[in-house]
Design an enzyme around this catalytic site. Structure first.
Site, PDB file in Angstrom:
ATOM      1  CD  GLU A 161       0.797   0.507   3.043  1.00 38.73           C
ATOM      2  OE1 GLU A 161       0.693   1.746   2.890  1.00 38.73           O
ATOM      3  OE2 GLU A 161       1.788  -0.015   3.574  1.00 38.73           O
ATOM      4  N   GLY A 301       6.334   0.141   4.538  1.00 40.36           N
ATOM      5  CA  GLY A 301       5.125  -0.128   3.766  1.00 40.36           C
ATOM      6  C   GLY A 301       5.500  -0.559   2.363  1.00 40.36           C
ATOM      7  CD  GLU A 302       7.701   1.929  -0.918  1.00 43.63           C
ATOM      8  OE1 GLU A 302       8.499   1.111  -1.439  1.00 43.63           O
ATOM      9  OE2 GLU A 302       7.976   3.139  -0.780  1.00 43.63           O
ATOM     10  N   GLY A 303       4.582  -2.928   0.775  1.00 45.06           N
ATOM     11  CA  GLY A 303       4.729  -4.363   0.625  1.00 45.06           C
ATOM     12  C   GLY A 303       6.164  -4.826   0.777  1.00 45.06           C
ATOM     13  CB  SER A 304       9.281  -2.953   1.556  1.00 41.96           C
ATOM     14  OG  SER A 304       8.863  -2.409   2.795  1.00 41.96           O
TER      15      SER A 304
END
Length: 335
Positions: A161, A301-304
């Site tokens: 996200e 975040g970012e799916g990292s």
């Protein structure tokens, strides 16, 4: 369309597919014959068997992973809950498109397909301290966007996200689902005054929408964001397609928690990729009954974090599916 109302989503959650019991048995049998002492690969063995159960094979794969990032804006940012302005959401979406973010590098490292979905960034959700963040039509559309974003040919899926203000939304969802206080953290790095504003916004949002907080999907509608709803839809879509999922951090797990609260067992196809540095994430993982694969102090975040854990799952299935059995290798098995 997979669903047109929250009632349709509830019906889908009541009829979730289960893993393939025969494939699990076959994968367990294979694991017992591989050229290693029993249990020597620890959690990797359980991961490989879990993957096999959802893929329906005793030799699972993880060479076609997909990462989908969902971006949305939140009206609650007007309450001063973030260290960054809302326009950063669109700027980071552009950075994803240009390959300049951390998630781009991690996706490339592990051979993952990366898709980015910007969800009406010019139209933030309503400020949930003043009423529901979304109408039913809006939350259903966001759920649908996530559901349809899953590539059913993928053998592993990660939802990430981007959305300024979304740790406030996630904290409000966790508060509504599980009660208690302390779900709000510093997110992007707010100072003490910002944290107090964030805590006040969470409390106000839960109180304002209190009449609807007994239904997890209404919690999502009233307190969530489009990107959080899309992640929930994607996790549901992966379940319906029997695609295993690696969960990311606090925000992704808040989205997942909505499904688990609505239908216990809805996250059986999910593992926790990591425990983030966002204060309440460990608490949320405990509520979900998920032990993280990694704990590296990430809070991007970012799916990292989940993307990084793709490598762990790939290692697990590579060993399980690629190793020879004692018989194949001509190695004497233990007693």
């Amino acid at each position: 369309m997979p669903f047109q109302s929250l009632a349709d989503v509830r019906a889908m959650l009541a009829a979730l597919p289960a893993p393939d019991a025969a494939a699990i048995a076959a994968a367990e049998a294979r694991n017992g014959q591989l050229t290693k002492p029993p249990g020597a690969l620890g959690r990797l063995e359980k991961l490989a068997i879990w993957m096999g159960g959802w893929q329906g094979t005793d030799k699972p794969t993880a060479d076609k992973p997909q990462i989908a990032i969902f971006a949305g804006n939140h009206g609650v940012t007007a309450k001063g809950v973030s260290a960054f302005p809302a326009e950063v959401t669109a700027q980071m979406v552009a950075n994803f498109a240009h390959g300049g973010a951390a998630i781009n590098q991690l996706a490339r490292t592990f051979g993952a397909r990366l898709d980015v979905h910007a969800l009406e960034l010019d139209r933030p959700t309503a400020d949930f301290t003043e009423g529901p963040a979304m109408t039913e039509a809006e939350v259903v559309e966001a759920l649908r966007r996530g559901y349809e974003a899953v590539n059913l040919d993928a053998d592993l899926f990660v939802a990430g996200e981007m959305g300024i203000g979304n740790t406030t939304s996630a904290a409000a969802i966790a508060t509504a689902l599980y009660g208690g206080v302390g779900w709000a953290g510093r997110g992007t790095g707010v100072d003490d005054a910002g944290l107090r504003r964030k805590e006040a916004a969470v409390a106000a949002g839960v109180e304002k929408n209190a009449a609807l907080m007994d239904d997890p999907l209404e919690v999502l509608r009233c307190l969530g964001g489009r990107e959080i709803a899309a992640m929930a839809g994607a996790i549901l879509g992966a379940r319906m397609g029997r695609v295993p999922v690696i969960l990311d951090g606090f925000i992704a797990c808040a989205a997942a928690a909505v499904l688990e609260k609505a239908a216990p067992g809805a996250l059986d196809h999910c593992v926790a990729g990591h425990q983030s540095a966002e204060g309440a994430h460990a608490r949320l993982l405990e509520k979900l009954g998920k032990e993280p694969l990694l704990n590296l102090g990430l809070r991007l975040g970012e799916g990292s974090g989940a993307a990084l854990a793709i490598g762990v799952v790939q290692g697990a299935v590579a060993c399980h599916s690629g190793m020879l059995t004692f018989a194949e290798a001509g190695v004497a098995a233990g007693a």
